[in-house]
Design a protein around this motif. Structure first.
Motif, PDB file in Angstrom:
ATOM      1  N   ASN A 158       0.854  -1.188   0.000  1.00  0.00           N
ATOM      2  CA  ASN A 158       0.000   0.000   0.000  1.00  0.00           C
ATOM      3  C   ASN A 158       0.892   1.242   0.000  1.00  0.00           C
ATOM      4  OD1 ASN A 158      -1.783   2.076   0.460  1.00  0.00           O
ATOM      5  ND2 ASN A 158      -2.899   1.028   2.088  1.00  0.00           N
ATOM      6  N   LYS A 159       1.023   1.903  -1.154  1.00  0.00           N
ATOM      7  CA  LYS A 159       1.935   3.043  -1.261  1.00  0.00           C
ATOM      8  C   LYS A 159       1.475   4.241  -0.437  1.00  0.00           C
ATOM      9  CE  LYS A 159       4.189   3.915  -4.999  1.00  0.00           C
ATOM     10  NZ  LYS A 159       4.583   4.280  -6.384  1.00  0.00           N
ATOM     11  N   ASN A 160       0.241   4.218   0.042  1.00  0.00           N
ATOM     12  CA  ASN A 160      -0.239   5.285   0.915  1.00  0.00           C
ATOM     13  C   ASN A 160       0.371   5.178   2.311  1.00  0.00           C
ATOM     14  OD1 ASN A 160      -2.345   6.511  -0.926  1.00  0.00           O
ATOM     15  ND2 ASN A 160      -3.011   4.380  -0.881  1.00  0.00           N
ATOM     16  N   LEU A 161       1.107   4.097   2.562  1.00  0.00           N
ATOM     17  CA  LEU A 161       1.782   3.902   3.846  1.00  0.00           C
ATOM     18  C   LEU A 161       3.296   3.845   3.650  1.00  0.00           C
ATOM     19  CD1 LEU A 161      -0.630   1.262   5.459  1.00  0.00           C
ATOM     20  CD2 LEU A 161      -0.618   3.752   5.761  1.00  0.00           C
ATOM     21  N   ASN A 162       3.782   4.543   2.632  1.00  0.00           N
ATOM     22  CA  ASN A 162       5.219   4.581   2.359  1.00  0.00           C
ATOM     23  C   ASN A 162       5.979   5.338   3.448  1.00  0.00           C
ATOM     24  OD1 ASN A 162       5.379   3.025   0.085  1.00  0.00           O
ATOM     25  ND2 ASN A 162       5.433   4.706  -1.358  1.00  0.00           N
ATOM     26  N   MET A 163       7.293   5.243   3.404  1.00  0.00           N
ATOM     27  CA  MET A 163       8.156   5.931   4.355  1.00  0.00           C
ATOM     28  C   MET A 163       9.411   6.416   3.627  1.00  0.00           C
ATOM     29  SD  MET A 163      10.419   3.165   6.426  1.00  0.00           S
ATOM     30  CE  MET A 163      11.503   4.538   6.767  1.00  0.00           C
ATOM     31  N   THR A 164      10.190   7.248   4.289  1.00  0.00           N
ATOM     32  CA  THR A 164      11.466   7.693   3.753  1.00  0.00           C
ATOM     33  C   THR A 164      12.434   7.942   4.901  1.00  0.00           C
ATOM     34  OG1 THR A 164      12.549   9.278   2.256  1.00  0.00           O
ATOM     35  CG2 THR A 164      10.883  10.154   3.745  1.00  0.00           C
ATOM     36  N   ALA A 165      13.716   7.800   4.623  1.00  0.00           N
ATOM     37  CA  ALA A 165      14.769   8.052   5.607  1.00  0.00           C
ATOM     38  C   ALA A 165      15.819   8.946   4.961  1.00  0.00           C
ATOM     39  CB  ALA A 165      15.390   6.737   6.069  1.00  0.00           C
ATOM     40  N   PHE A 166      16.424   9.844   5.752  1.00  0.00           N
ATOM     41  CA  PHE A 166      17.373  10.801   5.181  1.00  0.00           C
ATOM     42  C   PHE A 166      18.208  11.438   6.294  1.00  0.00           C
ATOM     43  CE2 PHE A 166      13.377  12.798   6.180  1.00  0.00           C
ATOM     44  CZ  PHE A 166      13.733  13.976   6.832  1.00  0.00           C
ATOM     45  N   THR A 167      19.273  12.087   5.874  1.00  0.00           N
ATOM     46  CA  THR A 167      20.101  12.863   6.792  1.00  0.00           C
ATOM     47  C   THR A 167      19.759  14.335   6.616  1.00  0.00           C
ATOM     48  OG1 THR A 167      21.899  11.256   6.687  1.00  0.00           O
ATOM     49  CG2 THR A 167      22.449  13.475   7.462  1.00  0.00           C
ATOM     50  N   GLY A 168      19.407  15.003   7.718  1.00  0.00           N
ATOM     51  CA  GLY A 168      19.047  16.414   7.662  1.00  0.00           C
ATOM     52  C   GLY A 168      20.276  17.307   7.584  1.00  0.00           C
ATOM     53  N   VAL A 296       8.798  18.188 -11.478  1.00  0.00           N
ATOM     54  CA  VAL A 296       9.944  18.272 -10.565  1.00  0.00           C
ATOM     55  C   VAL A 296       9.470  17.933  -9.148  1.00  0.00           C
ATOM     56  CG1 VAL A 296      11.671  19.810  -9.567  1.00  0.00           C
ATOM     57  CG2 VAL A 296      11.076  19.992 -11.994  1.00  0.00           C
ATOM     58  N   LYS A 297      10.273  17.149  -8.424  1.00  0.00           N
ATOM     59  CA  LYS A 297       9.929  16.772  -7.058  1.00  0.00           C
ATOM     60  C   LYS A 297      10.821  17.500  -6.062  1.00  0.00           C
ATOM     61  CE  LYS A 297       8.389  12.107  -8.316  1.00  0.00           C
ATOM     62  NZ  LYS A 297       8.488  10.652  -8.011  1.00  0.00           N
ATOM     63  N   SER A 298      10.324  17.619  -4.857  1.00  0.00           N
ATOM     64  CA  SER A 298      11.121  18.217  -3.782  1.00  0.00           C
ATOM     65  C   SER A 298      12.327  17.338  -3.476  1.00  0.00           C
ATOM     66  CB  SER A 298      10.263  18.377  -2.523  1.00  0.00           C
ATOM     67  OG  SER A 298      11.049  18.715  -1.400  1.00  0.00           O
ATOM     68  N   GLU A 299      13.301  17.914  -2.829  1.00  0.00           N
ATOM     69  CA  GLU A 299      14.443  17.153  -2.338  1.00  0.00           C
ATOM     70  C   GLU A 299      13.989  16.084  -1.348  1.00  0.00           C
ATOM     71  OE1 GLU A 299      18.714  18.579  -0.576  1.00  0.00           O
ATOM     72  OE2 GLU A 299      16.920  19.267   0.484  1.00  0.00           O
ATOM     73  N   LEU A 300      12.829  16.321  -0.719  1.00  0.00           N
ATOM     74  CA  LEU A 300      12.229  15.382   0.223  1.00  0.00           C
ATOM     75  C   LEU A 300      10.798  15.108  -0.220  1.00  0.00           C
ATOM     76  CD1 LEU A 300      12.222  13.821   2.943  1.00  0.00           C
ATOM     77  CD2 LEU A 300      11.544  15.966   4.054  1.00  0.00           C
ATOM     78  N   TYR A 301      10.498  13.848  -0.490  1.00  0.00           N
ATOM     79  CA  TYR A 301       9.151  13.519  -0.959  1.00  0.00           C
ATOM     80  C   TYR A 301       8.810  12.068  -0.633  1.00  0.00           C
ATOM     81  CZ  TYR A 301      11.352  10.963  -4.812  1.00  0.00           C
ATOM     82  OH  TYR A 301      12.096  10.067  -5.544  1.00  0.00           O
ATOM     83  N   ILE A 302       7.507  11.753  -0.696  1.00  0.00           N
ATOM     84  CA  ILE A 302       7.023  10.390  -0.578  1.00  0.00           C
ATOM     85  C   ILE A 302       5.985  10.191  -1.673  1.00  0.00           C
ATOM     86  CG2 ILE A 302       5.752   8.735   0.835  1.00  0.00           C
ATOM     87  CD1 ILE A 302       6.889  10.033   3.313  1.00  0.00           C
ATOM     88  N   ASP A 303       6.131   9.150  -2.464  1.00  0.00           N
ATOM     89  CA  ASP A 303       5.163   8.825  -3.519  1.00  0.00           C
ATOM     90  C   ASP A 303       3.999   8.028  -2.951  1.00  0.00           C
ATOM     91  OD1 ASP A 303       6.434  10.064  -5.703  1.00  0.00           O
ATOM     92  OD2 ASP A 303       7.793   8.372  -5.949  1.00  0.00           O
ATOM     93  N   THR A 304       2.800   8.291  -3.473  1.00  0.00           N
ATOM     94  CA  THR A 304       1.623   7.512  -3.100  1.00  0.00           C
ATOM     95  C   THR A 304       0.881   7.108  -4.360  1.00  0.00           C
ATOM     96  OG1 THR A 304       0.129   9.421  -2.937  1.00  0.00           O
ATOM     97  CG2 THR A 304       1.380   8.844  -0.962  1.00  0.00           C
ATOM     98  N   LEU A 305      -0.036   6.174  -4.223  1.00  0.00           N
ATOM     99  CA  LEU A 305      -0.837   5.717  -5.362  1.00  0.00           C
ATOM    100  C   LEU A 305      -2.139   5.114  -4.836  1.00  0.00           C
ATOM    101  CD1 LEU A 305      -1.318   4.838  -8.327  1.00  0.00           C
ATOM    102  CD2 LEU A 305      -0.006   2.773  -7.825  1.00  0.00           C
ATOM    103  N   PHE A 306      -3.257   5.594  -5.373  1.00  0.00           N
ATOM    104  CA  PHE A 306      -4.535   4.979  -4.978  1.00  0.00           C
ATOM    105  C   PHE A 306      -5.512   5.052  -6.134  1.00  0.00           C
ATOM    106  CE2 PHE A 306      -5.506   9.385  -4.359  1.00  0.00           C
ATOM    107  CZ  PHE A 306      -6.861   9.512  -4.475  1.00  0.00           C
TER     108      PHE A 306
END
Length: 306
Positions: A158-168, A296-306
């Motif tokens: 379920n891409k609506n429950l995606n996550m991301t990890a990164f260094t601030g 164009v996407k932000s430097e920080l983003y999460i994709d979803t699909l429904f």
């Protein structure tokens, strides 16, 4: 001539959002159900006690997982209430390097539901290179029990429950995990996310698994700015009105609003700001309507699909 050019652009924009639109329902193949039932995902026995951990659908998924832990006395067949229940997930990779993920180490007892509750944000799926193991402890009648067991982390379909990890930009490790909506509607949807950071150890490594080396916490008082777009070339990277940035509420989660105006691929473009307004990650997305060109996407983003 100017009117003619405007008319051509307008017709192209309309057809791009209709005739050329990807059939995303066919793309996904099936409708993803909204999970609500907790089932046993793993169990193990130590001494006279069986420990059972429940998760939605009886499965540990990559991303956010709410967890319920119960302990059964196998001699009396009665559920008991242990004290000092701890929960530590550890992943070991192919070169024997150990890491963890955002989790609640000290589980809390729910006096109404009669179980210990917590969470874990698993950051990767189990495979030949990544092996996940749980390390648990609890106390009964002043005796401490410790146990560990390998578990399997499955792909989050379920891409609506995606996550991301990164260094601030502050050098800290951050994690953002979506928790709602599981099943969005073409409407304004309550958008909920957990935001966590890794607590860098301040002590020398102790006996493995030393929980001080695998500590995470919820970030407090941050803001997650939101700009949802449809990045597909046929969608022109258009956005939607009435979206609200995510701010932290009393439950510890960050709540906002995302307005999905149609089904399909959406990108949640994000900017994470700390309590002082410092941008830790993320960039402003151009507002241009770009039919025929991927957005164009932000430097920080999460994709979803429904």
């Amino acid at each position: 001539m100017k009117f003619f050019n405007f008319l051509v652009i307008a017709i192209f924009a309309l057809t791009s959002c209709t005739l050329d639109k990807t059939d995303y329902e066919a793309e996904t193949g099936l409708e993803i159900p909204e999970l609500s039932e907790f089932k046993e995902a793993v169990s193990f026995t130590t001494g006279n006690y069986k420990v059972s951990i429940e998760a939605l659908n009886g499965t540990f998924y990559k991303g956010y997982n709410e967890l319920h832990l119960k302990v059964l006395n196998t001699q009396t067949n009665q559920t008991i209430t242990p004290s000092a229940v701890t929960f530590l997930p550890v992943m070991t990779n192919s070169v024997d390097f150990h890491t963890s993920c955002p989790h609640q180490y000290n589980l809390e007892y729910n006096t109404v539901a009669k179980y210990h509750s917590g969470y874990s944000v698993f950051t990767s799926e189990s495979n030949a290179s990544n092996n996940w193991e749980l390390y648990l402890s609890f106390t009964v009648d002043n005796q401490k029990y410790e146990v560990n067991k390998e578990i399997s982390i499955e792909k989050q379909s379920n891409k609506n429950l995606n996550m991301t990890a990164f260094t601030g930009k502050d050098g800290e490790e951050y994690f953002i995990a979506l928790t709602a909506p599981q099943k969005p509607k073409v409407a304004e949807n309550a958008l909920v996310a957990g935001i966590y950071k890794y607590n860098k150890p301040t002590t020398i490594v102790g006996t493995f698994p030393d929980p001080s080396q695998f500590s995470y916490s919820e970030v407090t008082g941050y803001t997650l700015k939101l700009d949802p777009r449809m990045p597909e070339p046929s969608m022109g990277n258009h956005s939607s009105p009435n979206n609200k940035d995510l701010t932290q509420q009393n439950d510890g989660f960050y709540h906002g609003v995302v307005n999905y105006t149609m089904t399909g691929n959406w990108t949640l473009n994000l900017i994470l700001m700390n309590q002082n307004g410092l941008i830790l990650k993320g960039t402003v997305v151009p507002s241009d309507f770009t039919p025929g060109v991927e957005g164009v996407k932000s430097e920080l983003y999460i994709d979803t699909l429904f």
